[in-house]
Design an enzyme around this catalytic site. Structure first.
Site, PDB file in Angstrom:
ATOM      1  CD  GLU A 160       9.367  -1.310  11.088  1.00  0.00           C
ATOM      2  OE1 GLU A 160       9.244  -1.606  12.305  1.00  0.00           O
ATOM      3  OE2 GLU A 160       8.445  -0.820  10.410  1.00  0.00           O
ATOM      4  CG  ASP A 179      -0.245  -0.150   2.533  1.00  0.00           C
ATOM      5  OD1 ASP A 179       0.886  -0.673   2.556  1.00  0.00           O
ATOM      6  OD2 ASP A 179      -0.822   0.252   3.558  1.00  0.00           O
TER       7      ASP A 179
HETATM    8  N1  UDP Z   1      -0.623  -7.534   5.737  1.00  0.00           N
HETATM    9  C1  UDP Z   1      -0.738  -8.918   5.774  1.00  0.00           C
HETATM   10  N2  UDP Z   1      -1.669  -9.481   6.625  1.00  0.00           N
HETATM   11  C2  UDP Z   1      -2.497  -8.731   7.423  1.00  0.00           C
HETATM   12  C3  UDP Z   1      -2.363  -7.332   7.388  1.00  0.00           C
HETATM   13  C4  UDP Z   1      -1.409  -6.756   6.544  1.00  0.00           C
HETATM   14  O1  UDP Z   1      -0.032  -9.609   5.060  1.00  0.00           O
HETATM   15  O2  UDP Z   1      -3.315  -9.312   8.149  1.00  0.00           O
HETATM   16  C5  UDP Z   1       0.376  -6.913   4.843  1.00  0.00           C
HETATM   17  C6  UDP Z   1      -0.130  -5.704   4.048  1.00  0.00           C
HETATM   18  O3  UDP Z   1      -0.633  -6.110   2.784  1.00  0.00           O
HETATM   19  C7  UDP Z   1       1.097  -4.813   3.946  1.00  0.00           C
HETATM   20  C8  UDP Z   1       1.881  -5.148   5.208  1.00  0.00           C
HETATM   21  O4  UDP Z   1       1.409  -6.429   5.658  1.00  0.00           O
HETATM   22  O5  UDP Z   1       1.877  -5.122   2.806  1.00  0.00           O
HETATM   23  C9  UDP Z   1       1.690  -4.115   6.327  1.00  0.00           C
HETATM   24  O6  UDP Z   1       0.305  -4.004   6.617  1.00  0.00           O
HETATM   25  P1  UDP Z   1      -0.446  -2.595   6.651  1.00  0.00           P
HETATM   26  O7  UDP Z   1      -0.133  -1.837   5.426  1.00  0.00           O
HETATM   27  O8  UDP Z   1      -1.874  -2.860   6.970  1.00  0.00           O
HETATM   28  O9  UDP Z   1       0.265  -1.943   7.918  1.00  0.00           O
HETATM   29  P2  UDP Z   1       0.454  -0.398   8.267  1.00  0.00           P
HETATM   30  O10 UDP Z   1       0.791   0.329   7.024  1.00  0.00           O
HETATM   31  O11 UDP Z   1      -0.833   0.036   8.842  1.00  0.00           O
HETATM   32  O12 UDP Z   1       1.579  -0.414   9.236  1.00  0.00           O
HETATM   33 MN    MN Z   2       0.651   0.071   5.070  1.00  0.00          MN
END
Ligand code: UDP
Ligand code: MN
Length: 242
Positions: free
Chosen positions: A190, A107
């Site tokens: 990280e 995203d």
């Molecule tokens: N993701 C996943 N399983 C989940 C939620 C998220 O594989 O149950 C993936 C999501 O597609 C993204 C990454 O993990 O590539 C981080 O998730 P997200 O973008 O929701 O996290 P944020 O940006 O809120 O930290």
């Molecule tokens: Mn994200």
């Protein structure tokens, strides 16, 4: 010749999945010698994702790595994308010998210039990430050409308070560290991963993007959407309804 750039992308099924991956794939299609590791948080691959990957013409792997049940059931912050990224590391250990890898969530938004920067990585490189935390930016701070610390809205006792999109690692550097892994610890993924790259200290970081003065990656987040009504399915042909 250009060494490969391995892009490790966790993803999971939701109405936004195909649009996110479409946008990201169109960025990667502008980058040379990319090998995209798309890893679904699922037990089986999603057909629509496979088709999308095939249409890109990119070199890719389509893998699965479900989040373990015990974390899925936990309330509050979950270690999102961790099993996926560790699966990506496992693939790199089994298949890659050189080049650089980068953890790129589905995203985020990436400037294609970022990938030219990342290619310079010899050990571990770092660079700014925009739209990140309450400060709106997460970045190493370089003063008069010298590293003086990290700017991030959530330091939280981390040795490496950086975003997932804010660093890249050389494949050879990883291969020399067989114990390196990402912990299932929400908020500390990280930091935990970077600390597992022993020996590796802040003095070893390579700073990219003109000494961290250019933002080439953004932690964009797409608002959650309702799945479209079944009636719309005919209009749009194939859909990606959960
Ligand atoms: N993701 C996943 N399983 C989940 C939620 C998220 O594989 O149950 C993936 C999501 O597609 C993204 C990454 O993990 O590539 C981080 O998730 P997200 O973008 O929701 O996290 P944020 O940006 O809120 O930290
Ligand atoms: Mn994200």
């Amino acid at each position: 010749t250009l060494e490969p750039l391995y892009i490790i992308t966790p993803t999971y099924r939701r109405p936004e999945q195909i649009p996110e991956l479409t946008r990201m794939s169109h960025t990667l299609m502008l980058v040379k010698n990319v090998h995209w590791l798309v890893i679904e948080d699922a037990t089986v691959t999603t057909k629509q994702v496979t088709r999308l990957l095939e249409r890109t013409g990119l070199k890719f792997e389509h893998l699965t790595a479900p989040m373990p049940e015990k974390y899925k059931q936990k309330k509050g912050a979950k270690p999102r994308g961790v099993s996926n990224r560790n699966r990506g590391l496992q693939w790199i250990r089994a298949n890659a010998t050189n080049g650089v890898f980068y953890f790129a969530d589905d995203d985020n938004t990436y400037d294609i210039a970022l990938f030219d920067e990342i290619r310079k990585t010899k050990r571990v490189s770092m660079f700014p990430v925009g739209l990140c935390t309450k400060f709106g930016l997460s970045s190493p701070i370089i003063k008069n050409g010298k590293f003086v610390g990290f700017y991030d809205g959530w330091i939280a006792g981390r040795k490496f308070p950086v975003d997932m999109a804010g660093f890249a690692v050389s494949v050879k550097f990883l291969l020399q560290r067989p114990n390196a892994t990402m912990p299932f610890k929400a908020g500390y993924e990280e930091d935990g991963f970077l600390k597992s790259l022993v020996p590796f200290e802040p003095k070893d970081i390579e700073f990219l993007a003109d000494n961290c003065t250019r933002v080439l990656a953004w932690h964009t987040q797409t608002k959650k959407n309702e799945p479209s009504a079944p009636l719309n399915m005919k209009l749009y042909g194939e859909t990606n309804l959960v």
